[in-house]
Design an enzyme around this catalytic site. Structure first.
Site, PDB file in Angstrom:
ATOM      1  N   ASP A   1       0.821  -1.222   0.000  1.00  7.03           N
ATOM      2  CA  ASP A   1       0.000   0.000   0.000  1.00  7.03           C
ATOM      3  C   ASP A   1       0.855   1.273   0.000  1.00  7.03           C
ATOM      4  OD1 ASP A   1      -1.980  -1.888   0.356  1.00  7.03           O
ATOM      5  OD2 ASP A   1      -2.239  -1.495   2.495  1.00  7.03           O
TER       6      ASP A   1
ATOM      7  N   GLU B   1      -9.296  -0.113  -4.370  1.00 12.38           N
ATOM      8  CA  GLU B   1     -10.352  -0.829  -3.623  1.00 12.38           C
ATOM      9  C   GLU B   1     -11.075   0.058  -2.609  1.00 12.38           C
ATOM     10  OE1 GLU B   1      -8.548  -3.992  -1.380  1.00 12.38           O
ATOM     11  OE2 GLU B   1      -7.255  -2.625  -0.254  1.00 12.38           O
TER      12      GLU B   1
ATOM     13  N   ARG C   1     -16.579  -4.162 -18.414  1.00  9.68           N
ATOM     14  CA  ARG C   1     -16.171  -5.392 -17.722  1.00  9.68           C
ATOM     15  C   ARG C   1     -15.213  -5.039 -16.578  1.00  9.68           C
ATOM     16  NH1 ARG C   1     -19.366  -7.343 -20.825  1.00  9.68           N
ATOM     17  NH2 ARG C   1     -19.168  -9.260 -22.018  1.00  9.68           N
TER      18      ARG C   1
HETATM   19  O1  F6P Z   1      -2.228  -4.017   3.380  1.00 12.50           O
HETATM   20  C1  F6P Z   1      -2.012  -4.858   2.298  1.00 12.50           C
HETATM   21  C2  F6P Z   1      -3.328  -5.342   1.721  1.00 12.50           C
HETATM   22  O2  F6P Z   1      -3.051  -6.170   0.614  1.00 12.50           O
HETATM   23  C3  F6P Z   1      -4.309  -4.241   1.352  1.00 12.50           C
HETATM   24  O3  F6P Z   1      -4.001  -3.624   0.141  1.00 12.50           O
HETATM   25  C4  F6P Z   1      -5.601  -4.984   1.359  1.00 12.50           C
HETATM   26  O4  F6P Z   1      -6.684  -4.130   1.618  1.00 12.50           O
HETATM   27  C5  F6P Z   1      -5.412  -5.965   2.488  1.00 12.50           C
HETATM   28  O5  F6P Z   1      -4.021  -6.113   2.689  1.00 12.50           O
HETATM   29  C6  F6P Z   1      -6.036  -7.310   2.229  1.00 12.50           C
HETATM   30  O6  F6P Z   1      -5.864  -8.068   3.386  1.00 12.50           O
HETATM   31  P1  F6P Z   1      -6.162  -9.630   3.435  1.00 12.50           P
HETATM   32  O7  F6P Z   1      -4.989 -10.341   2.830  1.00 12.50           O
HETATM   33  O8  F6P Z   1      -6.306  -9.903   4.884  1.00 12.50           O
HETATM   34  O9  F6P Z   1      -7.400  -9.873   2.640  1.00 12.50           O
END
Ligand code: F6P
Length: 359
Positions: free
Chosen positions: A141, A236, A277
């Site tokens: 991130d 997201e 899509r």
């Molecule tokens: O912090 C890293 C990350 O991949 C984020 O980008 C994402 O929101 C989250 O972890 C997803 O977490 P998990 O692997 O618990 O679904």
């Protein structure tokens, strides 16, 4: 001295490179011992605790490997450790004192904790309790405030960029709008960098709530210029003006985002006469081999972690600032997370001048 190394939170490319660099630097330059703590602190907090001895053979060949040889978890939080009761329900226990006694039992004098913001907050609490801790910042991130870049981020950007490249050819061939959803939690760095490097037409980030009207206007404009396909990269955690992020569940200490691309797809379908899509890249962004940049950064962080221990600079993390690796105190590093500031972010301004719509 016996030093324990632990990986916490979500995995990302480069974790093994840090484990390897720290172990090699320590074995080559001191008479200290290195052990791995499995599954975040799970290996020490479970009923039959154990550690993994790390010698040269144990870290040989792991530099290009994704994931972590130690295992990781975003649930093995010693202050909020999940245990199942007899009814099979999860309840949380504070096992921090157990952790301290297990560290003594295994004669671990200091800890290198590799992780993101959640892990660093745990490191800070342990450090406040007197544990000798050094942190190493990772996350795809790139939202850790104290460092210019976390390792793992460059690899994830490359994976997303390559996916966007591939979406281009199919979008172009079918005259479609393709939406690519990338991770990043509350930060838009991954979306911005992968979108810019992948030639996206629209990039939607959590820091700039979007308007469907603005996106539709940009897509219409492209069609008027006979550009019959478009690529939208959406983070997201992005949300419409006045709306909420799309949440798919509850994580250990934060909501789990996902599915905003489908929300957007449905809204766009009712507004434009063109096929739309969606693709959610999800955990693909965290897998595979680290890039050259991440291997070097992870190796530098691993070696610098040893320097911090040698100097007794516990309660600090390794950070990259203007090309140099420097120590930053856990107090400072855990103050806030690093988000895009749209008014001052140069990369975002460049993207705007290239005609990319931010919704
Ligand atoms: O912090 C890293 C990350 O991949 C984020 O980008 C994402 O929101 C989250 O972890 C997803 O977490 P998990 O692997 O618990 O679904």
């Amino acid at each position: 001295m016996r030093i324990g190394i632990v990986t916490g939170g979500g995995d990302c490319p480069g974790l093994n490179a840090v484990i390897r660099a720290f172990t090699k630097a320590t074995l080559n330059n001191s008479d200290w011992e290195v052990v791995g703590i499995a599954d975040a602190f799970g290996g020490l907090l479970q009923d039959e605790p154990y550690v993994i001895p790390l010698d040269r053979a144990a870290v040989s060949g792991i530099l290009p490997e994704g994931g972590t040889i130690l295992g990781t978890s975003n649930r093995a939080d010693p202050f909020k450790y999940p245990v199942l009761n007899v009814e099979g329900e999860v309840r949380y226990e504070d096992r921090s004192s157990l952790l301290l006694s297990r560290l003594k039992e295994f004669a671990i004098d200091a800890i290198v904790m590799i992780g993101g913001d959640g892990t660093m907050r745990i490191a800070k609490r342990l450090s406040d309790m007197g544990v000798k801790i050094v942190g190493v910042p990772k996350t795809i991130d790139n939202d850790l405030f104290a460092t210019d870049v976390t390792f793992g981020y460059d690899s994830a950007c490359n994976i997303a960029m390559e996916a966007i490249d591939r979406l281009h050819t199919t979008a172009y061939s079918h005259h479609r709008i393709m939406i690519c959803e990338v991770m990043g939690r509350d930060a838009g760095w991954l979306a911005l960098q992968s979108g810019l490097s992948g030639g996206a037409d629209v990039i939607l980030i959590p820091e700039i709530p979007y308007s469907i009207d603005n996106i539709v206007a940009r897509l219409d404009e492209r069609r008027r210029h006979k550009q019959l396909f478009s690529i939208i990269v959406v983070a997201e955690g992005a949300k419409e003006i006045g709306g909420d992020a799309s949440v798919v569940g509850q994580g250990h200490d934060a909501p789990r985002y996902g599915g905003i691309s489908y929300v957007l797809e449905n809204k766009l379908k009712s507004r434009i006469n063109q096929e739309v899509r969606s693709v959610v890249l999800g955990h693909l962004q965290r897998g595979g081999s680290p890039t050259h940049f991440d291997r070097v950064l992870a190796s530098r962080y691993g070696e610098f972690a040893l320097q911090l221990i040698e100097k007794g600079l516990f309660g600090h993390i390794t950070a990259l600032q203007n090309g140099e690796i420097v120590p930053v105190s856990l107090d400072v590093a855990t103050q806030k997370i690093k988000l895009i500031e749209p008014e001052t972010c140069q990369t975002l301004q460049t993207a705007k001048k290239l005609g990319i719509c931010f919704g």
